[in-house]
Design a protein around this motif. Sequence first.
Motif, PDB file in Angstrom:
ATOM      1  N   ALA A  46       0.834  -1.205   0.000  1.00  0.00           N
ATOM      2  CA  ALA A  46       0.000   0.000   0.000  1.00  0.00           C
ATOM      3  C   ALA A  46       0.870   1.256   0.000  1.00  0.00           C
ATOM      4  O   ALA A  46       0.619   2.197  -0.761  1.00  0.00           O
ATOM      5  N   PHE A  47       1.913   1.260   0.827  1.00  0.00           N
ATOM      6  CA  PHE A  47       2.814   2.410   0.856  1.00  0.00           C
ATOM      7  C   PHE A  47       3.592   2.547  -0.451  1.00  0.00           C
ATOM      8  O   PHE A  47       3.783   3.667  -0.949  1.00  0.00           O
ATOM      9  N   LYS A  48       4.028   1.434  -1.027  1.00  0.00           N
ATOM     10  CA  LYS A  48       4.740   1.485  -2.308  1.00  0.00           C
ATOM     11  C   LYS A  48       3.862   2.090  -3.396  1.00  0.00           C
ATOM     12  O   LYS A  48       4.310   2.920  -4.190  1.00  0.00           O
ATOM     13  N   LEU A  49       2.607   1.656  -3.442  1.00  0.00           N
ATOM     14  CA  LEU A  49       1.692   2.170  -4.458  1.00  0.00           C
ATOM     15  C   LEU A  49       1.407   3.651  -4.258  1.00  0.00           C
ATOM     16  O   LEU A  49       1.428   4.432  -5.213  1.00  0.00           O
ATOM     17  N   ALA A  50       1.142   4.055  -3.024  1.00  0.00           N
ATOM     18  CA  ALA A  50       0.880   5.471  -2.750  1.00  0.00           C
ATOM     19  C   ALA A  50       2.099   6.316  -3.113  1.00  0.00           C
ATOM     20  O   ALA A  50       1.962   7.383  -3.720  1.00  0.00           O
ATOM     21  N   GLU A  51       3.275   5.829  -2.769  1.00  0.00           N
ATOM     22  CA  GLU A  51       4.503   6.562  -3.106  1.00  0.00           C
ATOM     23  C   GLU A  51       4.697   6.625  -4.619  1.00  0.00           C
ATOM     24  O   GLU A  51       5.039   7.674  -5.164  1.00  0.00           O
ATOM     25  N   PHE A  52       4.464   5.513  -5.293  1.00  0.00           N
ATOM     26  CA  PHE A  52       4.610   5.490  -6.748  1.00  0.00           C
ATOM     27  C   PHE A  52       3.711   6.526  -7.408  1.00  0.00           C
ATOM     28  O   PHE A  52       4.130   7.237  -8.328  1.00  0.00           O
ATOM     29  N   PHE A  53       2.471   6.646  -6.936  1.00  0.00           N
ATOM     30  CA  PHE A  53       1.525   7.596  -7.515  1.00  0.00           C
ATOM     31  C   PHE A  53       1.641   8.992  -6.915  1.00  0.00           C
ATOM     32  O   PHE A  53       0.915   9.906  -7.313  1.00  0.00           O
ATOM     33  N   SER A  54       2.524   9.163  -5.939  1.00  0.00           N
ATOM     34  CA  SER A  54       2.744  10.470  -5.285  1.00  0.00           C
ATOM     35  C   SER A  54       1.466  11.020  -4.666  1.00  0.00           C
ATOM     36  O   SER A  54       1.130  12.195  -4.833  1.00  0.00           O
ATOM     37  N   ASP A  58      -4.120   7.645   2.156  1.00  0.00           N
ATOM     38  CA  ASP A  58      -5.583   7.658   2.296  1.00  0.00           C
ATOM     39  C   ASP A  58      -6.296   8.139   1.036  1.00  0.00           C
ATOM     40  O   ASP A  58      -7.514   8.060   0.939  1.00  0.00           O
ATOM     41  N   MET A  59      -5.558   8.596   0.042  1.00  0.00           N
ATOM     42  CA  MET A  59      -6.168   8.907  -1.248  1.00  0.00           C
ATOM     43  C   MET A  59      -6.180   7.687  -2.162  1.00  0.00           C
ATOM     44  O   MET A  59      -6.894   7.666  -3.153  1.00  0.00           O
ATOM     45  N   ALA A  60      -5.379   6.686  -1.810  1.00  0.00           N
ATOM     46  CA  ALA A  60      -5.325   5.464  -2.606  1.00  0.00           C
ATOM     47  C   ALA A  60      -6.093   4.321  -1.963  1.00  0.00           C
ATOM     48  O   ALA A  60      -6.627   3.464  -2.660  1.00  0.00           O
ATOM     49  N   PHE A  61      -6.188   4.321  -0.627  1.00  0.00           N
ATOM     50  CA  PHE A  61      -6.830   3.236   0.122  1.00  0.00           C
ATOM     51  C   PHE A  61      -7.740   3.804   1.205  1.00  0.00           C
ATOM     52  O   PHE A  61      -7.429   4.826   1.804  1.00  0.00           O
TER      53      PHE A  61
END
Length: 80
Positions: A46-54, A58-61
Motif C-alpha cells: 500500500a505504501f509502495k503504491l501510494a509513493e509510486f503515484f505520489s 488515504d487517497m489510494a486506500f
Amino acid sequence: MIYNRIKTLRIEKGLSRKDLAEAVGVNFQTIGYLERGDYNASLELAFKLAEFFSVPIDMAFSPRPFKSMAEQLAEIRAAE
C-alpha cells in the motif's frame, strides 16, 4: 474490506497492469486482484503504491467506499 483507487490512478498515468506491477515489484495478477477488490494490499505494498503515484495513502486506500467523482464535484460546488 479495504477499498482502493489503484485502477483509476493507474489509468490516469496511462499504465498497464504489467507496467505498474513491474514498478512496485509484484506480479501483474496482483494488480488485477487489487483493482477488483479480490485482494487487500499488504501495508508495505500500500505504501509502495501510494509513493509510486505520489499521493497520500488515504487517497489510494480507504476502509470506506470512495465517493464517485460526480459526488465529489457536487459537494465542492455546493460548498462554494
